[in-house]
Design a protein around this motif. Sequence first.
Motif, PDB file in Angstrom:
ATOM      1  N   ARG A   1       9.790   3.558  -1.032  1.00  0.00           N
ATOM      2  CA  ARG A   1      10.969   3.986  -1.799  1.00  0.00           C
ATOM      3  C   ARG A   1      10.925   3.436  -3.229  1.00  0.00           C
ATOM      4  NH1 ARG A   1      16.706   1.228  -0.949  1.00  0.00           N
ATOM      5  NH2 ARG A   1      17.883   2.322  -2.530  1.00  0.00           N
ATOM      6  N   VAL A   2      10.654   2.155  -3.355  1.00  0.00           N
ATOM      7  CA  VAL A   2      10.616   1.522  -4.676  1.00  0.00           C
ATOM      8  C   VAL A   2       9.435   2.057  -5.487  1.00  0.00           C
ATOM      9  CG1 VAL A   2      10.317  -0.682  -5.883  1.00  0.00           C
ATOM     10  CG2 VAL A   2      11.885  -0.529  -3.938  1.00  0.00           C
ATOM     11  N   ASN A   3       8.280   2.225  -4.852  1.00  0.00           N
ATOM     12  CA  ASN A   3       7.119   2.768  -5.563  1.00  0.00           C
ATOM     13  C   ASN A   3       7.359   4.190  -6.053  1.00  0.00           C
ATOM     14  OD1 ASN A   3       5.549   0.459  -5.370  1.00  0.00           O
ATOM     15  ND2 ASN A   3       4.483   1.140  -3.528  1.00  0.00           N
ATOM     16  N   LYS A   4       7.943   5.027  -5.215  1.00  0.00           N
ATOM     17  CA  LYS A   4       8.215   6.414  -5.621  1.00  0.00           C
ATOM     18  C   LYS A   4       9.199   6.469  -6.773  1.00  0.00           C
ATOM     19  CE  LYS A   4       7.001   8.521  -1.254  1.00  0.00           C
ATOM     20  NZ  LYS A   4       7.427   9.060   0.019  1.00  0.00           N
ATOM     21  N   MET A   5      10.186   5.572  -6.757  1.00  0.00           N
ATOM     22  CA  MET A   5      11.144   5.519  -7.853  1.00  0.00           C
ATOM     23  C   MET A   5      10.431   5.097  -9.139  1.00  0.00           C
ATOM     24  SD  MET A   5      13.724   2.945  -9.298  1.00  0.00           S
ATOM     25  CE  MET A   5      12.836   1.741  -8.437  1.00  0.00           C
ATOM     26  N   ALA A   6       9.571   4.081  -9.057  1.00  0.00           N
ATOM     27  CA  ALA A   6       8.827   3.619 -10.232  1.00  0.00           C
ATOM     28  C   ALA A   6       7.971   4.738 -10.801  1.00  0.00           C
ATOM     29  CB  ALA A   6       7.951   2.424  -9.874  1.00  0.00           C
ATOM     30  N   ASP A   7       7.308   5.481  -9.924  1.00  0.00           N
ATOM     31  CA  ASP A   7       6.421   6.564 -10.354  1.00  0.00           C
ATOM     32  C   ASP A   7       7.138   7.588 -11.232  1.00  0.00           C
ATOM     33  OD1 ASP A   7       4.475   5.355  -8.778  1.00  0.00           O
ATOM     34  OD2 ASP A   7       4.511   6.890  -7.218  1.00  0.00           O
TER      35      ASP A   7
ATOM     36  N   VAL B   1       3.162   4.390 -16.174  1.00  0.00           N
ATOM     37  CA  VAL B   1       1.882   5.041 -16.421  1.00  0.00           C
ATOM     38  C   VAL B   1       1.069   5.168 -15.142  1.00  0.00           C
ATOM     39  CG1 VAL B   1      -0.310   4.880 -17.676  1.00  0.00           C
ATOM     40  CG2 VAL B   1       1.835   4.237 -18.821  1.00  0.00           C
ATOM     41  N   TRP B   2       0.902   4.059 -14.396  1.00  0.00           N
ATOM     42  CA  TRP B   2      -0.039   4.061 -13.274  1.00  0.00           C
ATOM     43  C   TRP B   2       0.189   2.832 -12.406  1.00  0.00           C
ATOM     44  CZ3 TRP B   2      -3.835   0.337 -12.326  1.00  0.00           C
ATOM     45  CH2 TRP B   2      -4.812   0.672 -11.377  1.00  0.00           C
ATOM     46  N   ARG B   3      -0.169   2.943 -11.129  1.00  0.00           N
ATOM     47  CA  ARG B   3      -0.202   1.774 -10.243  1.00  0.00           C
ATOM     48  C   ARG B   3      -1.386   1.888  -9.308  1.00  0.00           C
ATOM     49  NH1 ARG B   3       1.971   3.074  -5.145  1.00  0.00           N
ATOM     50  NH2 ARG B   3       3.186   4.980  -5.255  1.00  0.00           N
ATOM     51  N   LEU B   4      -1.945   0.732  -8.978  1.00  0.00           N
ATOM     52  CA  LEU B   4      -3.052   0.664  -8.032  1.00  0.00           C
ATOM     53  C   LEU B   4      -2.512   0.963  -6.643  1.00  0.00           C
ATOM     54  CD1 LEU B   4      -6.046  -0.157  -7.547  1.00  0.00           C
ATOM     55  CD2 LEU B   4      -5.174  -2.464  -7.080  1.00  0.00           C
ATOM     56  N   GLN B   5      -3.199   1.839  -5.944  1.00  0.00           N
ATOM     57  CA  GLN B   5      -2.798   2.133  -4.569  1.00  0.00           C
ATOM     58  C   GLN B   5      -4.011   2.575  -3.764  1.00  0.00           C
ATOM     59  OE1 GLN B   5      -0.278   5.733  -4.209  1.00  0.00           O
ATOM     60  NE2 GLN B   5      -0.533   5.937  -6.419  1.00  0.00           N
ATOM     61  N   GLY B   6      -3.969   2.225  -2.502  1.00  0.00           N
ATOM     62  CA  GLY B   6      -5.006   2.653  -1.582  1.00  0.00           C
ATOM     63  C   GLY B   6      -4.573   3.910  -0.861  1.00  0.00           C
TER      64      GLY B   6
ATOM     65  N   SER C   1      -2.986   4.085   1.696  1.00  0.00           N
ATOM     66  CA  SER C   1      -1.641   3.863   2.233  1.00  0.00           C
ATOM     67  C   SER C   1      -0.549   4.271   1.244  1.00  0.00           C
ATOM     68  CB  SER C   1      -1.468   2.385   2.563  1.00  0.00           C
ATOM     69  OG  SER C   1      -1.642   1.603   1.379  1.00  0.00           O
ATOM     70  N   GLY C   2      -0.922   4.490  -0.026  1.00  0.00           N
ATOM     71  CA  GLY C   2       0.071   4.800  -1.047  1.00  0.00           C
ATOM     72  C   GLY C   2       0.598   3.551  -1.748  1.00  0.00           C
ATOM     73  N   HIS C   3       0.122   2.384  -1.346  1.00  0.00           N
ATOM     74  CA  HIS C   3       0.502   1.120  -1.986  1.00  0.00           C
ATOM     75  C   HIS C   3      -0.721   0.208  -1.962  1.00  0.00           C
ATOM     76  CE1 HIS C   3       0.743  -0.483   2.067  1.00  0.00           C
ATOM     77  NE2 HIS C   3       1.620   0.464   2.390  1.00  0.00           N
TER      78      HIS C   3
ATOM     79  N   PRO D   1      -1.042  -7.994  -3.384  1.00  0.00           N
ATOM     80  CA  PRO D   1      -1.192  -7.746  -4.811  1.00  0.00           C
ATOM     81  C   PRO D   1      -0.390  -6.530  -5.273  1.00  0.00           C
ATOM     82  CG  PRO D   1      -3.025  -6.768  -3.652  1.00  0.00           C
ATOM     83  CD  PRO D   1      -2.129  -7.393  -2.604  1.00  0.00           C
ATOM     84  N   ASN D   2      -0.065  -6.509  -6.544  1.00  0.00           N
ATOM     85  CA  ASN D   2       0.571  -5.360  -7.167  1.00  0.00           C
ATOM     86  C   ASN D   2       0.032  -5.257  -8.592  1.00  0.00           C
ATOM     87  OD1 ASN D   2       2.561  -3.209  -7.296  1.00  0.00           O
ATOM     88  ND2 ASN D   2       3.626  -4.540  -8.727  1.00  0.00           N
ATOM     89  N   LEU D   3      -0.451  -4.086  -8.962  1.00  0.00           N
ATOM     90  CA  LEU D   3      -1.037  -3.888 -10.287  1.00  0.00           C
ATOM     91  C   LEU D   3      -0.510  -2.580 -10.854  1.00  0.00           C
ATOM     92  CD1 LEU D   3      -3.113  -4.655 -12.485  1.00  0.00           C
ATOM     93  CD2 LEU D   3      -4.872  -3.581 -11.064  1.00  0.00           C
ATOM     94  N   THR D   4       0.139  -2.665 -12.018  1.00  0.00           N
ATOM     95  CA  THR D   4       0.728  -1.482 -12.638  1.00  0.00           C
ATOM     96  C   THR D   4       0.438  -1.464 -14.134  1.00  0.00           C
ATOM     97  OG1 THR D   4       2.855  -2.625 -13.008  1.00  0.00           O
ATOM     98  CG2 THR D   4       2.632  -1.340 -10.972  1.00  0.00           C
ATOM     99  N   VAL D   5       0.614  -0.288 -14.740  1.00  0.00           N
ATOM    100  CA  VAL D   5       0.500  -0.128 -16.187  1.00  0.00           C
ATOM    101  C   VAL D   5       1.745   0.606 -16.666  1.00  0.00           C
ATOM    102  CG1 VAL D   5      -0.832   0.915 -18.077  1.00  0.00           C
ATOM    103  CG2 VAL D   5      -2.031  -0.092 -16.110  1.00  0.00           C
ATOM    104  N   TRP D   6       2.285   0.130 -17.783  1.00  0.00           N
ATOM    105  CA  TRP D   6       3.525   0.653 -18.367  1.00  0.00           C
ATOM    106  C   TRP D   6       3.308   0.972 -19.839  1.00  0.00           C
ATOM    107  CZ3 TRP D   6       7.646   1.332 -15.107  1.00  0.00           C
ATOM    108  CH2 TRP D   6       7.490   0.791 -13.835  1.00  0.00           C
TER     109      TRP D   6
END
Length: 163
Positions: free
Chosen positions: A33-39, A45-50, A52-54, A68-73
């Motif tokens: 839910r939180v990842n989809k909202m961020a997207d 811009v982008w997030r690392l995901q396997g 699994s979608g996370h 881990p969590n890796l994102t670009v903004w």
Amino acid sequence: MMEPRHLAEFNIARIKYPLDDPRMREFVDNVDRVNKMADKLPGFVWRLQGESGHAMDMRVYDDPAILPNLTVWENVEALERFVFKTVHGRFFDRRETWFEQPDPTLVLWWVPEGHRPTLEEGVARLDHLKARGPSDFAFGWESLPAAQTGQTARATRASEQAA
């Protein structure tokens, strides 16, 4: 002229309990839910995901308890808006419920527009910050100036919590 750049963000969290433990349910049930909202947020811009979608199934420091969590903004303001001014903020405020707090757990750095950092790059930046402190190579929230237009979401949230 400066090359266009984005803000990369890498953070880790050591879980207190296995992900299938009932005490982790609220966190685990809301990751997508939180990842989809961020997207969908402006400035994301982008997030690392396997597959699994996370990234929760990716391993760092050879420790399955570290997530881990890796994102670009696009910019600092977009990241701050997500972290402190969306539903993510409610989970952020309760992070001690699910995670131990090693220090530091977050690193930021500027990347050329279009660059997608690797997990290894995030780990190297965090290790650099831990070993050498903040620099242009790796820094934390405290190294960022307030937004040109006034208080940042981070500063506003801090003053709200102090009241």
